[in-house]
Structures are given as C-alpha cells and as structure tokens.
Design an enzyme around this catalytic site. Structure first.
Site, PDB file in Angstrom:
ATOM      1  N   GLU A   1       0.852  -1.224   0.096  1.00  0.00           N
ATOM      2  CA  GLU A   1       0.011  -0.147  -0.010  1.00  0.00           C
ATOM      3  C   GLU A   1       0.926   1.147  -0.103  1.00  0.00           C
ATOM      4  O   GLU A   1       0.577   2.298   0.735  1.00  0.00           O
ATOM      5  CB  GLU A   1      -1.040   0.244   1.194  1.00  0.00           C
ATOM      6  CG  GLU A   1      -1.934  -1.083   1.105  1.00  0.00           C
ATOM      7  CD  GLU A   1      -3.101  -0.892   2.261  1.00  0.00           C
ATOM      8  OE1 GLU A   1      -3.047  -0.157   3.069  1.00  0.00           O
ATOM      9  OE2 GLU A   1      -4.134  -1.763   2.088  1.00  0.00           O
TER      10      GLU A   1
ATOM     11  N   GLU B   1      -5.388  -8.397  -0.054  1.00  0.00           N
ATOM     12  CA  GLU B   1      -6.320  -8.167   0.985  1.00  0.00           C
ATOM     13  C   GLU B   1      -7.662  -7.914   0.568  1.00  0.00           C
ATOM     14  O   GLU B   1      -7.986  -6.998  -0.287  1.00  0.00           O
ATOM     15  CB  GLU B   1      -5.702  -6.842   1.766  1.00  0.00           C
ATOM     16  CG  GLU B   1      -4.357  -6.951   2.234  1.00  0.00           C
ATOM     17  CD  GLU B   1      -4.074  -5.794   3.357  1.00  0.00           C
ATOM     18  OE1 GLU B   1      -4.686  -5.194   3.698  1.00  0.00           O
ATOM     19  OE2 GLU B   1      -2.792  -5.411   3.295  1.00  0.00           O
TER      20      GLU B   1
END
Length: 516
Positions: A173, A292
C-alpha cells in the site's frame, strides 16, 4: 419472486482457479500472531509454541498460501530483527499499529508454521523505510542453499535447507498516506523495479507482485496502476488489489450488493494492465493478486479500535465480530473472485486469526469459528477447478453503496443488482460440479433453476445453506455454532437440471457429481 434461471455449459469456461486464489494473511497486528497462531504455554501449544487448536481450524478453513509479515507493519520492519536466537532479538516500537514488537516470532518461525499447516508461504519486503538491497538480502537468506554469508547465517540459525519461497510482494500500500515512507507512483515504480531486479538476480525462479492502489476509492486509482506498471512491467507477474467491504450506512441491501464493486475493480485493473501491455506491443499479461480482502468496518473508523495507548504488546485491536449479514457479503466476495479466475490468480483473506479474522481465540482459552469462516471454507475446499461461464437471469434491485475516504463521502450507485449472485466450478478429475449461490433478497425465498449442459446426468452429493432469522447473529466463545451451515432441503436434480428454493438472505452451496 420470479424463478431465477442460470445456464452453464461444460465447454464454456472463465478459467481454472489457481491454488493461490484461496490464500490468507498473517500480520504482526494485535493478537493475530501473539495469542493467535503462536502462544507458548497455551494448553494446546506444541513444542514450537504453535497453537494446535488454531492449526486444526486452519486446516479445516483450507487456505493455500499465507502472506506475511504485513500489511502496514512491513513498511517499517527490519527482517533481521526476527531471526537468530530469540533472547537476542530486539524489542521495537511498531509505528504501524502503535505497539511494541518483541520479535519472538519471525521469518523462520513463520516458515515452520506454514509447513505445519501445509500452506505455501508468501513474503512481503519492506520498500517503505528500506530498499532493494534489504529485499534481496532476505531472498538470499531464505532461498540460497548455502556457502554465502546470509545463507550460512540461516543454517547457523537452525534451518539448513532453503525455505524456497516463490511468491514475493514488493511492499504494501505504498500509495497510502498512513504508510511509513509513502511514495508517489514514480518513486514506488523505480524502487520496486530495482528491488525486483536484485531479488530475481539472487533467485530467478521467484514471482513478484507490485503494489496496486490501496483501494478503488484512492484519488490516484488508475493513474497509480498505469505508472507503476510502466516502470515494473518487465519485472513482475502480478499487481495487487485491496478491498474491505463495509456497512457504514446501515443499508443491508447495499452492503450485500457491494461485492459487485469488486467485479468492477477487477475489470478496471485488468483493462489498465492490458493497456500498458498494448503500448508495449507485448503479449505478456499481468495477473492480479487480490492480497487483502474482507468485510471490515466496525473497528475501522474509530481510532480506539485501531490502536491502544502505551505501546502494548499484542493488544486486542481490530477484533471485528462478524454477523450473519457480514457472512453474506463475504460470500458474495468469494463468488466475485471465482468469476475472475482467468486473471485473479492470487488472493489473501485479511486476516487469519483475531484481527479481522475468520478464527477467534481467547488467550489461554479456546478458539472458535466466526461466521465468515464457513463461506471461505466452502470457497477453498470446493472451488478448485474450471469456473464455468454462467448465463444468469435474475430479478434486480437498485442500491447505493457508501464508502467514505477521509473527509470525502463517496457513493456508488448500483442501478441493477441481481438478487442472485452465482459461481459454478467444475472439477473434471473428480467429476464434481459445485454451485455457489447467494440470495440477496432480504424477505423473499428464491426459486432457482439451473441447466447444466455437457455433463450427462447429475447426482446430488450435498446441499448446504447458511442463514439465520437474525442477521445480526454472531458466533461467540459461549455459542460458537450459533451461525453455521445446515442441510438445504428440497433440492431436485433431473438429468442436467437442478431445481431449488433458496431462503431469503442466504448463502448456499450445492455439490453435484457428473455421470461422465
């Protein structure tokens, strides 16, 4: 409700599910590791400190790969802290979750745990506070047989054979301002490219995933993927996607529609990746790693649910308690992943134990299955094979999904949401045909008729439904089986035709075997 119809044909397929589609995720976050899968002194702990009651549930859940050690945690992690004699490992402040990390559990312990669980390890490298040199050193420590400083260090630490880790994530991320050492797409694209080169020079057999956008709602979504892949295209096999479904608005119908936005997210990232390939006149296709995904909202928005004061060790944070309603949205996400098996070749349920997880434990006490455990176990155990392209005809409804990002109030109109969401998987070796069907109507049963062509006569093996009169029902230590699958009655099979009636707000799995 009018009858829902679907037609599937043995010869019309989306693609074969990759075994990595059924993965999960372990991060040094709250009680996921400490008090979750690792708890020396627990009555069930083995000689390595692994909770065998958790291992038993993990084997039932049947994930195939496990991502580690993060997540946000990895962007500040020094892998060297987690190897060598435990008594000499440093205690560190973890800025990701405002906790104290003891480093009692590290890379080698994780590999041992994966071996005990029968799971392929999937490691992420720190491209936040560190660089490609640290990443390639970790590859050498893990994968090089011996005769060098780092491979011999692993051997000295008690692991003479290489770990042979094949799947690696290039950071986590990195577009997120919450991340340590956030980067622009150009900055990340450059460091990811250089890390990939060095890592693959050490071990040419590894596969690599670049960071995509942290969510479809990020302001740089699209531009980020395009820029990152422009840099990394020749060096990676995957780009990642992350999504957490929510019910912030308290609109159940919209919440159950939200998995359809996963479908859009996947389609958009595929289009961007293929546009980068087209600019290069390349036949290479970048695959997607949805590393995720889950339902997460109760402990997400309140800061007191995300961190604890005083830098505690393994605090009880992000311990989302899942309801029947959450399990329905979760099941819809499983169907979305199956129906993109041609390009989503890897996925990780986030996370595995305690923190936004299908398995809950009490430190020193029992372990039990959350509601979302059951759809994932069905997805993983019965979703292996060729995903069939279904022609689905269903009545629809309109919904508006709400997904805030910071100060922005984002809404996503969904004008025609089919009440039925369906995936069909054919395991040719076992002659099995499995139907996963979600009835999103909150009040009405759903008559459904499925015509399966090219299989000869079908025979019913098992039919299961998961539903509850109270959509807020949960599983707890005291009542661990309040929400669980039960037999689905009244399923009829006539040749290649399957007829059933599905309860309102229900997750259903119909397992069949073909005569030829």
């Amino acid at each position: 409700m009018q009858t829902v119809t679907a037609t599937i044909d043995r010869t019309f397929t989306i693609g074969e599910t990759d075994r990595r589609l059924f993965g999960a995720f372990v991060e040094h976050l709250g009680r996921c590791v400490y008090g979750g899968l690792y708890e020396p002194g627990h009555p069930s702990a083995d000689a390595k400190g692994f909770r065998t009651d958790v291992l038993d549930l993990v084997r039932e859940l049947a994930p195939t790969t496990m991502r580690y050690p993060g997540g946000n945690f990895v962007s500040g992690y020094n892998w060297e802290d987690g190897v060598g004699p435990v008594e000499k490992r440093p205690r560190r402040l973890d800025l990701a979750w405002m906790s104290t990390e003891t480093n009692a559990f590290g890379t080698n312990e994780f590999i041992d745990w994966c071996r005990a669980a029968g799971i392929e390890p999937m490691l992420a490298v720190n491209l936040g506070t560190r660089d490609g040199e640290a990443a390639r050193r970790l590859v050498e420590y893990c994968n090089f047989p011996g005769g060098t400083e780092l491979s011999d260090l692993r051997r000295d630490h008690g692991w003479p054979e290489p770990h042979d880790v094949k799947f690696w994530c290039l950071g986590n991320e990195m577009d997120g301002p919450w991340q340590m050492e956030t980067k622009t797409a150009v900055e990340y694209g450059r460091i990811a490219t250089e890390a990939a080169k060095l890592m693959r020079w050490v071990d040419p057999s590894i596969e690599l995933a670049a960071c995509g956008s942290s969510a479809r709602t990020m302001p740089t979504f699209g531009e980020w993927e395009d820029t990152v892949l422009e840099h990394t295209f020749e060096h990676v096999e995957f780009i990642s996607l992350h999504t957490y479904l929510n019910d912030y608005a308290g609109d159940t119908a919209a919440f159950l529609a939200s998995p359809d936005l996963m479908d859009s997210f996947i389609d958009e990232v595929v289009a961007i990746a293929d546009a980068v390939a087209a600019r290069r006149r390349s036949s290479k296709r970048i695959m997607l790693s949805f590393d995720e995904w889950n339902v997460w909202y109760r402990t997400r928005r309140k800061s007191e649910g995300r961190t604890k004061l005083g830098w505690p060790v393994a605090p009880n944070i992000l311990e989302e308690v899942y309801t029947m309603k959450d399990a329905l949205a979760f099941g819809g996400a499983c169907i979305s992943l199956l129906n993109h098996a041609d390009r989503v070749r890897s996925a990780c349920l986030a996370q595995l134990v305690n923190a936004i997880a299908p398995i809950m434990t009490e430190t020193g006490g029992p372990a039990w299955r959350q509601t979302i455990f059951h759809p994932f176990a069905h997805f993983s155990n019965f979703g292996r094979g060729q995903v069939l392209r279904a022609n689905l005809v269903s009545p629809t409804y309109a919904a508006t999904y709400y997904d805030p990002r910071g100060t922005a109030d984002l809404t996503f109109p969904l004008p025609a949401v089919p009440y039925a969401k369906l995936a069909a998987v054919h395991d040719e070796a076992g002659r099995a045909v499995t139907l996963f069907v979600l009835n999103r109507h909150l009040d009405q049963p759903m008559p459904i008729q499925i015509d399966a062509r090219g299989f000869g006569d079908l025979e019913l093996v098992e039919a299961l439904e998961m539903r509850h009169d109270d959509l807020s029902a949960t599983n707890t230590k005291e009542a661990p089986d309040r929400v669980r699958p039960a037999p689905l009655a009244g399923v009829r099979v006539d040749g290649g035709r399957v007829v059933a009636t599905l309860a309102p707000a229900s997750w259903n799995v119909i397992r069949l075997v073909a005569s030829e």
